[in-house]
Design a protein around this motif. Structure first.
Motif, PDB file in Angstrom:
ATOM      1  N   ARG A 157       0.818  -1.211   0.000  1.00  0.00           N
ATOM      2  CA  ARG A 157       0.000   0.000   0.000  1.00  0.00           C
ATOM      3  C   ARG A 157       0.855   1.266   0.000  1.00  0.00           C
ATOM      4  N   VAL A 158       1.927   1.210  -0.817  1.00  0.00           N
ATOM      5  CA  VAL A 158       2.815   2.364  -1.015  1.00  0.00           C
ATOM      6  C   VAL A 158       2.979   2.572  -2.510  1.00  0.00           C
ATOM      7  N   ALA A 159       2.819   3.812  -2.955  1.00  0.00           N
ATOM      8  CA  ALA A 159       2.966   4.137  -4.375  1.00  0.00           C
ATOM      9  C   ALA A 159       4.326   4.765  -4.629  1.00  0.00           C
ATOM     10  N   VAL A 160       5.140   4.118  -5.477  1.00  0.00           N
ATOM     11  CA  VAL A 160       6.403   4.667  -5.976  1.00  0.00           C
ATOM     12  C   VAL A 160       6.383   4.525  -7.496  1.00  0.00           C
ATOM     13  N   VAL A 161       7.263   5.234  -8.186  1.00  0.00           N
ATOM     14  CA  VAL A 161       7.279   5.197  -9.651  1.00  0.00           C
ATOM     15  C   VAL A 161       8.383   4.247 -10.118  1.00  0.00           C
ATOM     16  N   PRO A 162       8.080   3.298 -11.004  1.00  0.00           N
ATOM     17  CA  PRO A 162       9.106   2.379 -11.497  1.00  0.00           C
ATOM     18  C   PRO A 162      10.193   3.108 -12.281  1.00  0.00           C
ATOM     19  N   GLY A 163      11.420   2.642 -12.138  1.00  0.00           N
ATOM     20  CA  GLY A 163      12.542   3.258 -12.842  1.00  0.00           C
ATOM     21  C   GLY A 163      12.453   3.135 -14.345  1.00  0.00           C
ATOM     22  N   SER A 164      11.687   2.167 -14.841  1.00  0.00           N
ATOM     23  CA  SER A 164      11.508   2.017 -16.288  1.00  0.00           C
ATOM     24  C   SER A 164      10.963   3.291 -16.912  1.00  0.00           C
ATOM     25  N   ALA A 165      10.173   4.056 -16.150  1.00  0.00           N
ATOM     26  CA  ALA A 165       9.614   5.312 -16.661  1.00  0.00           C
ATOM     27  C   ALA A 165      10.692   6.353 -16.901  1.00  0.00           C
ATOM     28  N   PHE A 166      11.823   6.192 -16.231  1.00  0.00           N
ATOM     29  CA  PHE A 166      12.914   7.166 -16.321  1.00  0.00           C
ATOM     30  C   PHE A 166      14.105   6.639 -17.113  1.00  0.00           C
ATOM     31  N   GLY A 167      13.940   5.453 -17.702  1.00  0.00           N
ATOM     32  CA  GLY A 167      14.996   4.926 -18.562  1.00  0.00           C
ATOM     33  C   GLY A 167      15.886   3.876 -17.951  1.00  0.00           C
ATOM     34  N   ASP A 168      15.607   3.431 -16.717  1.00  0.00           N
ATOM     35  CA  ASP A 168      16.421   2.376 -16.117  1.00  0.00           C
ATOM     36  C   ASP A 168      15.563   1.516 -15.198  1.00  0.00           C
ATOM     37  N   ASP A 169      15.477   0.246 -15.542  1.00  0.00           N
ATOM     38  CA  ASP A 169      14.557  -0.679 -14.888  1.00  0.00           C
ATOM     39  C   ASP A 169      15.060  -1.188 -13.539  1.00  0.00           C
ATOM     40  N   ARG A 170      16.254  -0.798 -13.136  1.00  0.00           N
ATOM     41  CA  ARG A 170      16.829  -1.303 -11.882  1.00  0.00           C
ATOM     42  C   ARG A 170      16.405  -0.471 -10.669  1.00  0.00           C
ATOM     43  N   TYR A 171      15.754   0.654 -10.908  1.00  0.00           N
ATOM     44  CA  TYR A 171      15.503   1.619  -9.844  1.00  0.00           C
ATOM     45  C   TYR A 171      14.006   1.896  -9.673  1.00  0.00           C
ATOM     46  N   VAL A 172      13.674   2.574  -8.590  1.00  0.00           N
ATOM     47  CA  VAL A 172      12.356   3.184  -8.416  1.00  0.00           C
ATOM     48  C   VAL A 172      12.572   4.599  -7.887  1.00  0.00           C
ATOM     49  N   ARG A 173      11.571   5.454  -8.102  1.00  0.00           N
ATOM     50  CA  ARG A 173      11.661   6.817  -7.569  1.00  0.00           C
ATOM     51  C   ARG A 173      10.714   6.977  -6.395  1.00  0.00           C
ATOM     52  N   ILE A 174      11.245   7.552  -5.331  1.00  0.00           N
ATOM     53  CA  ILE A 174      10.466   7.869  -4.143  1.00  0.00           C
ATOM     54  C   ILE A 174      10.456   9.386  -3.981  1.00  0.00           C
ATOM     55  N   SER A 175       9.264   9.977  -3.972  1.00  0.00           N
ATOM     56  CA  SER A 175       9.137  11.411  -3.688  1.00  0.00           C
ATOM     57  C   SER A 175       8.924  11.589  -2.191  1.00  0.00           C
ATOM     58  N   TYR A 176       9.786  12.409  -1.583  1.00  0.00           N
ATOM     59  CA  TYR A 176       9.584  12.683  -0.162  1.00  0.00           C
ATOM     60  C   TYR A 176       8.903  14.040   0.048  1.00  0.00           C
ATOM     61  N   ALA A 177       8.095  14.435  -0.940  1.00  0.00           N
ATOM     62  CA  ALA A 177       7.227  15.611  -0.784  1.00  0.00           C
ATOM     63  C   ALA A 177       5.932  15.161  -0.117  1.00  0.00           C
ATOM     64  N   ALA A 178       6.090  14.651   1.090  1.00  0.00           N
ATOM     65  CA  ALA A 178       4.963  14.161   1.890  1.00  0.00           C
ATOM     66  C   ALA A 178       5.274  14.483   3.347  1.00  0.00           C
ATOM     67  N   SER A 179       4.265  14.449   4.185  1.00  0.00           N
ATOM     68  CA  SER A 179       4.495  14.772   5.597  1.00  0.00           C
ATOM     69  C   SER A 179       5.412  13.736   6.231  1.00  0.00           C
ATOM     70  N   MET A 180       6.124  14.141   7.282  1.00  0.00           N
ATOM     71  CA  MET A 180       7.031  13.210   7.955  1.00  0.00           C
ATOM     72  C   MET A 180       6.277  12.019   8.534  1.00  0.00           C
ATOM     73  N   GLU A 181       5.070  12.261   8.999  1.00  0.00           N
ATOM     74  CA  GLU A 181       4.257  11.163   9.530  1.00  0.00           C
ATOM     75  C   GLU A 181       4.012  10.100   8.458  1.00  0.00           C
TER      76      GLU A 181
END
Length: 403
Positions: free
Chosen positions: A363-387
């Motif tokens: 139940r966590v949404a992250v973006v697959p690295g394939s969208a950015f040109g490399d399938d080995r990674y994922v992107r995590i945005s920390y533009a969210a509250s600390m909680e």
């Protein structure tokens, strides 16, 4: 009409276009979130790169005043002169760049400004150098203008591999018009040093390749790292560079949709023609709000930056502690780009699998690295509250241990 019939009617270029993976992910997260909330749970969203802060009050008030003063008519295609002057002053104060209003174009967010640049430069078959990992829309905008995205590999520090850059340039037989340099970088958070930018710049000068300097995250840089505008290195580079920025991230104004660029007057003239025939002009009310953003109280920017830095440090420490994940310390923006491929198995074989299972099970949404040109990674945005970040990192750790 059935889909097969539409394929015969619609543009092949449009049919080949990929949907934005970040918005597609957010849509799926929405669907799951609705069901989870009925059960008292929710999806932790680390997907869309959107500040969780509200637009500062002084900027909102400027927008309200614009409505009350009936500043609601069409404006010049490239933006009102007052906004252009504010942008000129911003470039001088923040970047040491001297421009005139005729060097400035304001558009409907940086995304639309970038698309207009592509349309102004690219003939069918022209190449555009796109260093990986890249923001998801770069390649698709190039394809929409009938250009060819030329992907350039990166080194272990997630920055451009200069040797591969030279190789790509030497092997491409038709004109290479542009290179896109995004610093601070989305998705990695990497920030290019002056020396690194100068090395790329010299190659571009030698080959006559124009530079798109995407600097939308310039205000969010951490520690003792500095931001450098490539257009400020020399007069020749200034003539060769289109510097793109926006109020979206810096002032938590994503929905207001104001981006802008500075370039040679001849380039701006042609871009203004495109804009006049397409959107006509950016939103009049948002333009007046953007003036207040750039000329008014800047304390909100520092507050956001300090909060992002705390979040970055926490996310980085948590990721480093998870067995199988590799992650460098992001220097800017509000993203982490961990390498998760060491966790792939018979069930999870790609970043899409990883992201999909993390959403369904963790139940966590992250973006697959394939969208950015490399399938080995994922992107995590920390533009969210600390909680939510603490909760989300707990869920990611639990999910990874289960692999």
């Amino acid at each position: 009409m059935v889909e097969t019939d539409m394929e015969k009617i619609l543009s092949g270029k449009v049919l080949r276009l990929e949907a934005s993976p970040t918005f597609a992910l957010d849509s799926k997260a929405n669907e799951i979130d609705i069901e989870l909330k009925k059960q008292g749970d929710y999806v932790v969203r680390f997907g869309i790169g959107q500040p969780d802060f509200n637009t500062p009050e002084n900027i909102k008030e400027a927008g309200k005043r614009a409505i009350d003063e009936n500043k609601t008519k069409y404006t010049p295609a490239a933006g009102i002169n007052e906004l252009k002057i504010a942008i000129v002053n911003k470039f001088k104060k923040d970047n040491g760049l001297e421009y005139e209003p005729a060097n400035i174009l304001a558009g409907i967010g940086a995304k639309q400004v970038l698309d207009t640049i592509m349309r102004a430069f690219i003939n069918p078959g022209d190449g555009v150098l796109v260093p990986k990992p890249y923001w998801v829309s770069y390649t698709q905008q190039i394809l929409l203008s009938d250009g060819i995205p030329l992907e350039v590999d990166f080194t272990d520090d997630l920055k451009i591999d200069v040797d591969h850059l030279k190789k790509v340039i030497s092997e491409f037989n038709t004109p290479i018009k542009l290179i896109i340099i995004n610093s601070p970088n989305n998705p990695t958070g990497a920030v290019y040093s002056k020396k690194e930018l100068e090395e790329i710049a010299q190659i571009c000068l030698k080959k006559g390749i124009y530079i798109i300097a995407d600097e939308v995250y310039e205000k969010f840089i951490y520690g003792d790292i500095s931001h450098h505008s490539i257009a400020g290195f020399s007069r020749e580079l200034k003539d060769l560079t289109i510097t793109v920025n926006a109020v979206s991230k810096t002032y938590a104004m994503t929905g207001w949709r104001i981006g802008y660029c500075a370039a040679d007057k001849a380039i701006i003239k042609q871009m203004s023609k495109i804009q006049g025939q397409s959107p006509s002009n950016p939103c009049s009310i948002a333009q007046w709000a953007a003036i207040e953003a750039m000329e008014g109280d800047q304390s909100s920017v520092e507050l956001m930056k300090n909060e992002y830095e705390k979040r970055r440090n926490y996310v980085y420490d948590r990721l480093k502690a998870i067995d199988g994940i590799e992650c460098g310390l992001p220097e800017g923006a509000f993203y982490a780009f961990p390498k998760v491929s060491n966790l792939y198995n018979s069930r999870i074989k790609s970043s899409d699998d990883f992201s999909g299972q993390l959403l369904e099970e963790g139940r966590v949404a992250v973006v697959p690295g394939s969208a950015f040109g490399d399938d080995r990674y994922v992107r995590i945005s920390y533009a969210a509250s600390m909680e939510k970040i603490v909760d989300g990192m707990d869920r990611i750790e639990k999910f990874c241990k289960g692999l």
